[in-house]
Scaffold this motif. Sequence first.
Motif, mmCIF file in Angstrom:
data_model
loop_
_atom_site.group_PDB
_atom_site.id
_atom_site.type_symbol
_atom_site.label_atom_id
_atom_site.label_comp_id
_atom_site.label_asym_id
_atom_site.label_seq_id
_atom_site.Cartn_x
_atom_site.Cartn_y
_atom_site.Cartn_z
ATOM 1 N N LEU A 56 0.822 -1.204 0.000
ATOM 2 C CA LEU A 56 0.000 0.000 0.000
ATOM 3 C C LEU A 56 0.864 1.265 0.000
ATOM 4 N N LEU A 57 1.943 1.242 0.765
ATOM 5 C CA LEU A 57 2.818 2.416 0.794
ATOM 6 C C LEU A 57 3.457 2.668 -0.574
ATOM 7 N N LEU A 58 3.892 1.612 -1.233
ATOM 8 C CA LEU A 58 4.515 1.786 -2.551
ATOM 9 C C LEU A 58 3.476 2.147 -3.610
ATOM 10 N N ALA A 59 2.293 1.533 -3.535
ATOM 11 C CA ALA A 59 1.222 1.877 -4.475
ATOM 12 C C ALA A 59 0.708 3.288 -4.219
ATOM 13 N N GLY A 60 0.948 3.784 -3.026
ATOM 14 C CA GLY A 60 0.502 5.117 -2.662
ATOM 15 C C GLY A 60 1.157 6.235 -3.447
ATOM 16 N N PHE A 61 2.207 5.928 -4.167
ATOM 17 C CA PHE A 61 2.811 6.956 -5.027
ATOM 18 C C PHE A 61 1.841 7.361 -6.133
ATOM 19 N N TRP A 62 0.876 6.495 -6.427
ATOM 20 C CA TRP A 62 -0.108 6.784 -7.464
ATOM 21 C C TRP A 62 -1.485 7.123 -6.893
ATOM 22 N N ASN A 63 -1.679 6.873 -5.592
ATOM 23 C CA ASN A 63 -2.979 7.105 -4.970
ATOM 24 C C ASN A 63 -2.747 7.429 -3.492
ATOM 25 N N THR A 67 -1.627 5.398 0.498
ATOM 26 C CA THR A 67 -0.566 5.765 1.446
ATOM 27 C C THR A 67 -1.142 5.904 2.849
ATOM 28 N N ALA A 68 -2.307 6.536 2.942
ATOM 29 C CA ALA A 68 -2.934 6.712 4.254
ATOM 30 C C ALA A 68 -3.227 5.357 4.895
ATOM 31 N N TRP A 69 -3.815 4.441 4.141
ATOM 32 C CA TRP A 69 -4.133 3.110 4.682
ATOM 33 C C TRP A 69 -2.864 2.319 5.002
ATOM 34 N N GLY A 70 -1.864 2.411 4.132
ATOM 35 C CA GLY A 70 -0.608 1.709 4.389
ATOM 36 C C GLY A 70 0.095 2.216 5.630
ATOM 37 N N SER A 71 0.100 3.534 5.806
ATOM 38 C CA SER A 71 0.758 4.091 6.988
ATOM 39 C C SER A 71 -0.032 3.767 8.263
ATOM 40 N N LEU A 72 -1.356 3.653 8.160
ATOM 41 C CA LEU A 72 -2.156 3.233 9.308
ATOM 42 C C LEU A 72 -1.819 1.797 9.699
ATOM 43 N N LEU A 73 -1.791 0.904 8.719
ATOM 44 C CA LEU A 73 -1.415 -0.497 8.998
ATOM 45 C C LEU A 73 -0.019 -0.587 9.606
#
Length: 116
Positions: A56-63, A67-73
Motif C-alpha cells: 500500500l505504501l509503494l502503491a501510494g505513489f499513485w494514490n 498511502t494513508a491506509w498503508g501508513s495506518l497499517l
Amino acid sequence: MGTVVFIIQLLLGLAFLFFGLMKFGSKQMTEEFARYGYPQWFRVVTGIVELAAGVLLLAGFWNDQLTAWGSLLATLCMIGAVVTHLKVKDAAAKFTTPAVLLILSAFLLYVNSGNF
C-alpha cells in the motif's frame, strides 16, 4: 517537505516488504515469535499485514488514499511490535528498529490523515 515524505514512504514501503517476507521463511522470526509467547499463525498474520502495508505504501505513489491506509497499517503493526518488546523486557537495542519504524509510520500517517 515533499522530497522528505517521498523518501520516508519509499523506505517504509521497502522495509515492510522486507520484514513481512522475513516472517514467512526466517528461522529467527520463528524463534522470536515463540519467545514472545505468540502462536506461529500470528507470525504469518503479522507477515501478511506487513506485506500489505508495504504494498500500500509503494502503491501510494499513485494514490494518496493507499498511502494513508498503508501508513495506518504500519503504525498499528509497529505499536504491537514495540509493546511486545516491552512486554518481554527486551533491551532497548532490540526494539530500536520497530520504534523508528513506528515514528516514521506515524509521521506519514499524520501527513496523509486527510486522505482517508
